[in-house]
Design a protein around this motif. Structure first.
Motif, PDB file in Angstrom:
ATOM      1  N   ILE A 163      61.813  76.183 119.306  1.00 29.36           N
ATOM      2  CA  ILE A 163      60.310  76.399 121.139  1.00 29.36           C
ATOM      3  C   ILE A 163      60.220  75.067 120.810  1.00 29.36           C
ATOM      4  N   GLY A 164      60.578  75.039 122.110  1.00 32.21           N
ATOM      5  CA  GLY A 164      59.199  74.010 122.609  1.00 32.21           C
ATOM      6  C   GLY A 164      60.519  73.141 123.566  1.00 32.21           C
ATOM      7  N   GLY A 165      61.312  72.506 124.450  1.00 33.56           N
ATOM      8  CA  GLY A 165      61.339  71.870 125.186  1.00 33.56           C
ATOM      9  C   GLY A 165      61.209  70.352 125.803  1.00 33.56           C
ATOM     10  N   GLY A 166      60.319  69.813 124.975  1.00 36.03           N
ATOM     11  CA  GLY A 166      60.346  68.226 124.891  1.00 36.03           C
ATOM     12  C   GLY A 166      61.618  67.545 124.028  1.00 36.03           C
ATOM     13  N   ILE A 167      61.026  66.430 124.064  1.00 33.91           N
ATOM     14  CA  ILE A 167      61.903  65.052 123.774  1.00 33.91           C
ATOM     15  C   ILE A 167      62.455  65.647 122.279  1.00 33.91           C
ATOM     16  N   ASN A 168      61.290  65.912 120.902  1.00 35.69           N
ATOM     17  CA  ASN A 168      61.525  66.482 119.866  1.00 35.69           C
ATOM     18  C   ASN A 168      62.496  67.581 119.665  1.00 35.69           C
ATOM     19  N   GLY A 169      61.968  68.152 120.917  1.00 32.48           N
ATOM     20  CA  GLY A 169      62.559  70.410 120.706  1.00 32.48           C
ATOM     21  C   GLY A 169      64.258  69.886 120.628  1.00 32.48           C
ATOM     22  N   VAL A 212      64.099  76.903 123.056  1.00 35.38           N
ATOM     23  CA  VAL A 212      63.691  78.224 124.190  1.00 35.38           C
ATOM     24  C   VAL A 212      62.532  77.475 124.712  1.00 35.38           C
ATOM     25  N   GLU A 213      62.495  76.773 125.922  1.00 35.72           N
ATOM     26  CA  GLU A 213      61.695  76.287 126.671  1.00 35.72           C
ATOM     27  C   GLU A 213      60.298  77.097 128.085  1.00 35.72           C
ATOM     28  N   GLN A 214      59.074  76.782 127.617  1.00 35.21           N
ATOM     29  CA  GLN A 214      58.398  78.021 128.754  1.00 35.21           C
ATOM     30  C   GLN A 214      58.503  77.533 130.118  1.00 35.21           C
ATOM     31  N   ASN A 215      59.057  75.761 130.122  1.00 36.10           N
ATOM     32  CA  ASN A 215      58.745  75.862 131.593  1.00 36.10           C
ATOM     33  C   ASN A 215      60.208  74.703 132.128  1.00 36.10           C
ATOM     34  N   GLY A 265      57.109  68.664 129.927  1.00 41.64           N
ATOM     35  CA  GLY A 265      55.326  68.652 128.692  1.00 41.64           C
ATOM     36  C   GLY A 265      54.809  67.110 128.709  1.00 41.64           C
ATOM     37  N   THR A 266      55.138  66.733 127.221  1.00 42.88           N
ATOM     38  CA  THR A 266      53.937  65.641 127.365  1.00 42.88           C
ATOM     39  C   THR A 266      55.200  64.711 127.289  1.00 42.88           C
ATOM     40  N   THR A 267      56.222  64.691 127.569  1.00 44.79           N
ATOM     41  CA  THR A 267      57.107  63.753 127.405  1.00 44.79           C
ATOM     42  C   THR A 267      57.307  62.642 128.821  1.00 44.79           C
ATOM     43  N   SER A 268      57.270  63.578 129.694  1.00 47.95           N
ATOM     44  CA  SER A 268      57.638  63.109 131.313  1.00 47.95           C
ATOM     45  C   SER A 268      56.071  62.630 131.306  1.00 47.95           C
ATOM     46  N   SER A 279      53.998  60.179 129.627  1.00 50.99           N
ATOM     47  CA  SER A 279      54.239  59.280 128.967  1.00 50.99           C
ATOM     48  C   SER A 279      54.192  57.715 129.419  1.00 50.99           C
ATOM     49  N   THR A 280      53.718  56.816 128.507  1.00 54.41           N
ATOM     50  CA  THR A 280      53.622  55.859 129.621  1.00 54.41           C
ATOM     51  C   THR A 280      55.345  55.183 129.081  1.00 54.41           C
ATOM     52  N   ARG A 281      55.923  56.152 128.601  1.00 50.13           N
ATOM     53  CA  ARG A 281      58.137  55.864 128.637  1.00 50.13           C
ATOM     54  C   ARG A 281      58.077  54.809 127.764  1.00 50.13           C
ATOM     55  N   ILE A 282      57.614  53.746 126.937  1.00 45.34           N
ATOM     56  CA  ILE A 282      57.989  52.516 126.772  1.00 45.34           C
ATOM     57  C   ILE A 282      58.742  52.687 125.422  1.00 45.34           C
ATOM     58  N   ILE A 283      59.440  52.281 124.492  1.00 45.62           N
ATOM     59  CA  ILE A 283      60.102  52.608 124.211  1.00 45.62           C
ATOM     60  C   ILE A 283      59.958  50.660 122.455  1.00 45.62           C
ATOM     61  N   GLU A 306      58.979  82.397 127.835  1.00 45.51           N
ATOM     62  CA  GLU A 306      58.531  81.520 127.068  1.00 45.51           C
ATOM     63  C   GLU A 306      58.563  82.722 125.575  1.00 45.51           C
ATOM     64  N   VAL A 307      57.751  81.837 124.432  1.00 41.92           N
ATOM     65  CA  VAL A 307      58.629  82.458 122.937  1.00 41.92           C
ATOM     66  C   VAL A 307      56.392  83.172 123.425  1.00 41.92           C
ATOM     67  N   LEU A 308      56.766  84.497 123.338  1.00 40.47           N
ATOM     68  CA  LEU A 308      55.467  84.550 123.519  1.00 40.47           C
ATOM     69  C   LEU A 308      54.502  85.314 121.369  1.00 40.47           C
ATOM     70  N   GLY A 340      52.927  65.314 116.203  1.00 42.06           N
ATOM     71  CA  GLY A 340      52.922  64.362 116.038  1.00 42.06           C
ATOM     72  C   GLY A 340      54.352  63.739 116.855  1.00 42.06           C
ATOM     73  N   GLY A 341      54.262  62.528 117.032  1.00 43.52           N
ATOM     74  CA  GLY A 341      55.989  61.856 117.126  1.00 43.52           C
ATOM     75  C   GLY A 341      55.460  60.815 118.344  1.00 43.52           C
ATOM     76  N   LYS A 342      57.062  60.641 118.817  1.00 51.37           N
ATOM     77  CA  LYS A 342      57.143  59.586 119.921  1.00 51.37           C
ATOM     78  C   LYS A 342      57.598  59.599 120.541  1.00 51.37           C
ATOM     79  N   LEU A 343      58.170  59.356 122.347  1.00 51.58           N
ATOM     80  CA  LEU A 343      59.721  58.729 122.230  1.00 51.58           C
ATOM     81  C   LEU A 343      60.209  58.720 121.551  1.00 51.58           C
ATOM     82  N   THR A 344      60.176  57.638 120.938  1.00 50.35           N
ATOM     83  CA  THR A 344      61.128  56.471 120.524  1.00 50.35           C
ATOM     84  C   THR A 344      61.783  56.459 118.779  1.00 50.35           C
ATOM     85  N   THR A 345      60.884  57.670 118.401  1.00 49.41           N
ATOM     86  CA  THR A 345      61.089  58.153 117.387  1.00 49.41           C
ATOM     87  C   THR A 345      61.552  59.625 117.368  1.00 49.41           C
TER      88      THR A 345
HETATM   89  C1  LIG Z   1      49.535  59.477 128.520  1.00 50.86           C
HETATM   90  C2  LIG Z   1      50.636  59.620 126.642  1.00 50.86           C
HETATM   91  C3  LIG Z   1      51.102  57.538 126.519  1.00 50.86           C
HETATM   92  C4  LIG Z   1      52.434  58.416 125.285  1.00 50.86           C
HETATM   93  N1  LIG Z   1      53.319  56.617 125.502  1.00 50.86           N
HETATM   94  C5  LIG Z   1      54.207  56.331 124.973  1.00 50.86           C
HETATM   95  C6  LIG Z   1      54.785  55.094 124.813  1.00 50.86           C
HETATM   96  O1  LIG Z   1      55.105  55.093 125.363  1.00 50.86           O
HETATM   97  N2  LIG Z   1      56.080  55.484 123.915  1.00 50.86           N
HETATM   98  C7  LIG Z   1      56.697  56.695 123.282  1.00 50.86           C
HETATM   99  O2  LIG Z   1      57.483  57.320 122.441  1.00 50.86           O
HETATM  100  N3  LIG Z   1      55.876  57.678 123.316  1.00 50.86           N
HETATM  101  C8  LIG Z   1      54.928  57.774 123.695  1.00 50.86           C
HETATM  102  N4  LIG Z   1      53.666  58.754 123.932  1.00 50.86           N
HETATM  103  C9  LIG Z   1      53.938  60.281 122.913  1.00 50.86           C
HETATM  104  C10 LIG Z   1      55.062  60.778 123.948  1.00 50.86           C
HETATM  105  O3  LIG Z   1      55.226  61.305 124.807  1.00 50.86           O
HETATM  106  C11 LIG Z   1      55.571  61.977 122.652  1.00 50.86           C
HETATM  107  O4  LIG Z   1      55.438  61.997 121.085  1.00 50.86           O
HETATM  108  C12 LIG Z   1      55.823  63.425 123.001  1.00 50.86           C
HETATM  109  O5  LIG Z   1      56.470  63.724 124.469  1.00 50.86           O
HETATM  110  C13 LIG Z   1      56.409  64.722 122.358  1.00 50.86           C
HETATM  111  O6  LIG Z   1      56.679  65.287 122.766  1.00 50.86           O
HETATM  112  P1  LIG Z   1      57.014  66.999 121.929  1.00 50.86           P
HETATM  113  O7  LIG Z   1      58.588  67.637 122.280  1.00 50.86           O
HETATM  114  O8  LIG Z   1      56.706  66.766 120.339  1.00 50.86           O
HETATM  115  O9  LIG Z   1      55.677  67.373 123.435  1.00 50.86           O
HETATM  116  P2  LIG Z   1      56.591  67.915 125.243  1.00 50.86           P
HETATM  117  O10 LIG Z   1      57.012  66.920 125.369  1.00 50.86           O
HETATM  118  O11 LIG Z   1      54.843  68.016 125.092  1.00 50.86           O
HETATM  119  O12 LIG Z   1      57.368  69.256 124.441  1.00 50.86           O
HETATM  120  C14 LIG Z   1      56.542  70.881 124.007  1.00 50.86           C
HETATM  121  C15 LIG Z   1      56.769  71.666 125.251  1.00 50.86           C
HETATM  122  O13 LIG Z   1      57.168  73.047 124.545  1.00 50.86           O
HETATM  123  C16 LIG Z   1      56.656  73.910 125.215  1.00 50.86           C
HETATM  124  N5  LIG Z   1      56.611  75.230 124.554  1.00 50.86           N
HETATM  125  C17 LIG Z   1      55.024  75.313 124.722  1.00 50.86           C
HETATM  126  N6  LIG Z   1      54.312  76.089 124.282  1.00 50.86           N
HETATM  127  C18 LIG Z   1      55.578  77.757 124.484  1.00 50.86           C
HETATM  128  C19 LIG Z   1      56.341  78.304 123.822  1.00 50.86           C
HETATM  129  N7  LIG Z   1      55.385  79.530 123.149  1.00 50.86           N
HETATM  130  N8  LIG Z   1      57.301  78.773 124.820  1.00 50.86           N
HETATM  131  C20 LIG Z   1      58.512  77.808 125.242  1.00 50.86           C
HETATM  132  N9  LIG Z   1      58.033  76.831 125.040  1.00 50.86           N
HETATM  133  C21 LIG Z   1      56.485  76.572 124.862  1.00 50.86           C
HETATM  134  C22 LIG Z   1      56.458  73.034 126.439  1.00 50.86           C
HETATM  135  O14 LIG Z   1      56.070  73.801 127.688  1.00 50.86           O
HETATM  136  C23 LIG Z   1      56.465  71.651 126.364  1.00 50.86           C
HETATM  137  O15 LIG Z   1      57.946  70.989 128.142  1.00 50.86           O
HETATM  138  C24 LIG Z   1      52.798  59.153 124.863  1.00 50.86           C
HETATM  139  C25 LIG Z   1      51.855  60.810 124.581  1.00 50.86           C
HETATM  140  C26 LIG Z   1      50.810  60.166 126.040  1.00 50.86           C
HETATM  141  C27 LIG Z   1      50.349  61.328 125.629  1.00 50.86           C
END
Ligand SMILES: Cc1cc2nc3c(=O)[nH]c(=O)nc-3n(C[C@H](O)[C@H](O)[C@H](O)COP(=O)(O)OP(=O)(O)OC[C@H]3O[C@@H](n4cnc5c(N)ncnc54)[C@H](O)[C@@H]3O)c2cc1C
Length: 547
Positions: A21-27, A44-47, A52-55, A57-61, A187-189, A370-375
């Motif tokens: 569940i969740g199509g950010g960088i980690n999912g 599965v990604e709701q949007n 989400g957070t992935t786009s 961020s500060t985008r530093i690796i 969306e995952v309900l 938690g986590g970071k883009l980098t890892t």
């Molecule tokens: C201000 C800021 C600066 C940062 N700077 C850096 C940086 O410079 N370098 C770095 O390495 N990291 C950085 N990070 C950290 C990094 O961006 C995050 O740790 C990473 O993007 C998290 O990814 P994620 O996939 O866990 O979450 P997200 O990218 O938030 O993905 C989660 C996804 O789950 C989806 N979702 C939620 N609920 C549901 C549901 N019910 N059904 C289906 N989908 C759902 C959301 O729509 C979302 O797309 C930063 C973070 C922030 C906020």
């Protein structure tokens, strides 16, 4: 010529080994890892992927120089290793970035402490510091900085992924190639939990409105700052929240005359680190740390945060006369940090955790916290191992199949330009965003003048890239395309007239009628203005910053 997108088949009743569940960088990274191991995987990604957070961020690796202050040596080592892999394997998306750390007589960190930290950082990375910035550039910078202070400069190397949206799109493509079924705008309900075990997912397709249920052997909750909401909806018995959301905001400025080519790392008025980075032909300034337990979909930078960031740049570059008028837009994201209510946001670890829900009444469900883009890639390997998949640790600098660019980059660009009958500038832009996939885009561009046309008059990116995003990269809406797959709308010149022009050019090849054109444009503008906030100059906080 009109081009149709692929219809999405139903999911109801299907069985998957793993449902993510969740199509950010980690999912996306987790789904890719599981699919490559031969597991039938659903993502599965709701949007939209990376929306989400992935786009936000500060985008530093980065290895996380700052984490050394908190003694997180393990995290720094892991991050540095992953940074090197990304630099090597995704060279078209992840570029080395030279940093200058600036201290003055009022800085909270001493030169001695910074020197020791940098020495250790370089030892851990195994890299020598390059000279990076020329004497001339340093002199120019010194003249531009606040002359009432005595400045010291410290150089170090890190990296930047200007468009993590594109990194996610590539990993998504690899997950699909390995057999993963992926759905955005879905969306995952709730997680279906029965007899102490997660059994599957209840889903809603937000495009068709159709509700479906799938079975899953494992459920991985990668929803970042939404992770607790997913558990609440699924009636899990949680003793305490998993995430303590911390908002971070950025402001985007045009490149001002004194702006350096290097990235600057300095201190804001309260001693917190602040970055002034070259990004996407603009300057990105970030970031803040504000506890935020609201809906992450609605997070937005406050006037106080914008003022704080503006003040930080103005204090560094008082002669540049930067004011609130110059801010192109601001955006915010919520860091999904582990819940630690007693710590200040800066002190909360940036390590990731894998929470097993067996004790919360849902065995075979894991939440990634938690986590970071980098890892993200190493997190995905760890997560896959946790659910019993054997994943070898990649060789330190192994090059992935088909991902690096031809070392003869210029030659590749000439070939792509010829194949697609596009300018070398367009070919270079395609390579920067699509890597080896640029050749497929070029072949499509060759088909017609409409496909070779730039998306709007200010960009070298062409309509064929958009069509490829709809056809092969799961883009569904115009926002998916222009904000993430071909993110031209984050660029310095984008305006409402660019949106209209782009919609016309894209609509012509996609075969949109007038109603579809209007609907696409309207929903795109709504998404763009919700994400990239225009700064209201009249607010008292910003007026004070400008004075
Ligand atoms: C201000 C800021 C600066 C940062 N700077 C850096 C940086 O410079 N370098 C770095 O390495 N990291 C950085 N990070 C950290 C990094 O961006 C995050 O740790 C990473 O993007 C998290 O990814 P994620 O996939 O866990 O979450 P997200 O990218 O938030 O993905 C989660 C996804 O789950 C989806 N979702 C939620 N609920 C549901 C549901 N019910 N059904 C289906 N989908 C759902 C959301 O729509 C979302 O797309 C930063 C973070 C922030 C906020």
């Amino acid at each position: 010529m009109t081009l149709a997108t692929k219809p999405r088949g139903p999911l109801d009743g299907q069985h998957f080994h793993v449902a993510v569940i969740g199509g950010g960088i980690n999912g996306v990274a987790v789904a890719r890892e599981c699919a490559r191991a031969g597991k039938r995987t659903l993502l599965v990604e709701q949007n939209d992927f990376a929306s989400g957070t992935t786009s936000r961020s500060t985008r530093i690796i980065h290895g996380g120089l700052r984490y050394l202050e908190h003694g997180e040596l393990g995290l720094v080592r892991e991050s540095l290793r992953e940074r090197e892999r990304l630099l090597r394997v995704r060279a078209h998306l992840v570029n080395p970035l030279h940093f200058l750390l600036l201290l003055n007589d009022q800085s909270q960190r001493s030169a001695l402490r910074v020197r020791a930290g940098l020495w250790l950082y370089q030892r851990l990375s195994g890299k020598k510091s390059s000279s990076g910035t020329s004497e001339m550039e340093l002199k120019r910078l010194e003249r531009a900085l606040d002359t009432g202070r005595r400045w010291s400069f410290f150089s170090y190397e890190d990296a930047q992924c200007e468009f993590p949206e594109r990194l996610v799109a590539e990993w998504l493509g690899e997950a699909m190639e390995a057999g993963a079924v992926v759905r955005n705008h879905n969306e995952v309900l709730a997680v279906d939990v029965m007899h102490g075990r997660s059994r599957g997912l209840l889903l809603r397709d937000l495009i068709t409105g159709r509700d479906e249920r799938v079975d899953a052997g494992w459920v991985i909750n990668c929803t970042g700052p939404w992770a607790d909401r997913v558990c609440q909806r699924s009636s899990l018995r949680m003793a305490k929240p998993m995430v303590g959301g911390v908002r971070g905001s950025h402001i985007i400025l045009p490149r001002f005359a004194a702006a350096p080519n290097a990235a600057l790392y300095s201190e804001a008025t309260d001693g917190r680190p602040v970055f002034v980075l070259p990004w996407n032909e603009q300057i990105m300034v970030g970031t803040t740390e504000v506890p935020d337990s609201g809906d992450p979909s609605r997070t937005t930078p406050s006037a106080e945060e914008i003022e704080y960031l503006l003040r930080a740049v103005v204090q560094l570059f008082p002669k540049s006369r930067i004011s609130a008028q110059d801010i192109k837009y601001a955006f915010a994201g919520v860091r999904p940090l582990p819940y630690t209510p007693d710590n200040s946001p800066s002190a909360v670890t940036r390590r990731h955790f894998l929470h097993d829900h067996a004790d919360d009444g849902a065995a075979r469900m894991i939440s990634v916290i938690g986590g970071k883009l980098t890892t993200a890639a190493s997190l995905a390997r760890e997560c896959a191992r946790k659910i019993g998949i054997s994943v070898p640790e990649p060789k330190l600098l192994a090059v992935g199949p088909g991902t690096t660019l031809d070392p003869l980059l210029d030659q590749a660009i000439v070939q792509i330009a010829q194949t697609g009958s596009v300018s070398e500038e367009s070919a270079r832009s395609m390579v920067e965003w699509h890597g080896k996939g640029a050749m497929d885009v070029a072949r499509l561009a060759m088909v017609s003048a409409e496909l070779r046309a730039p998306i709007c008059p200010h960009t070298p990116h062409v309509v064929a890239e958009v069509v490829e995003a709809y056809r092969t990269e799961c883009a569904v809406t115009l926002g998916d395309v222009l904000l993430r797959r071909v993110p031209v709308a984050l660029g310095p010149c984008w305006s409402e007239s660019c949106s209209r022009e782009a919609a016309l050019r894209i609509g012509a090849v996609m075969g949109w009628n007038e109603h579809e054109m209007g609907a696409n444009l309207e929903s795109f503008e709504m998404e763009r203005s919700g994400f990239l906030r225009k700064v209201l100059r009249g607010t008292p906080a910003l007026q004070a910053a400008a004075d």
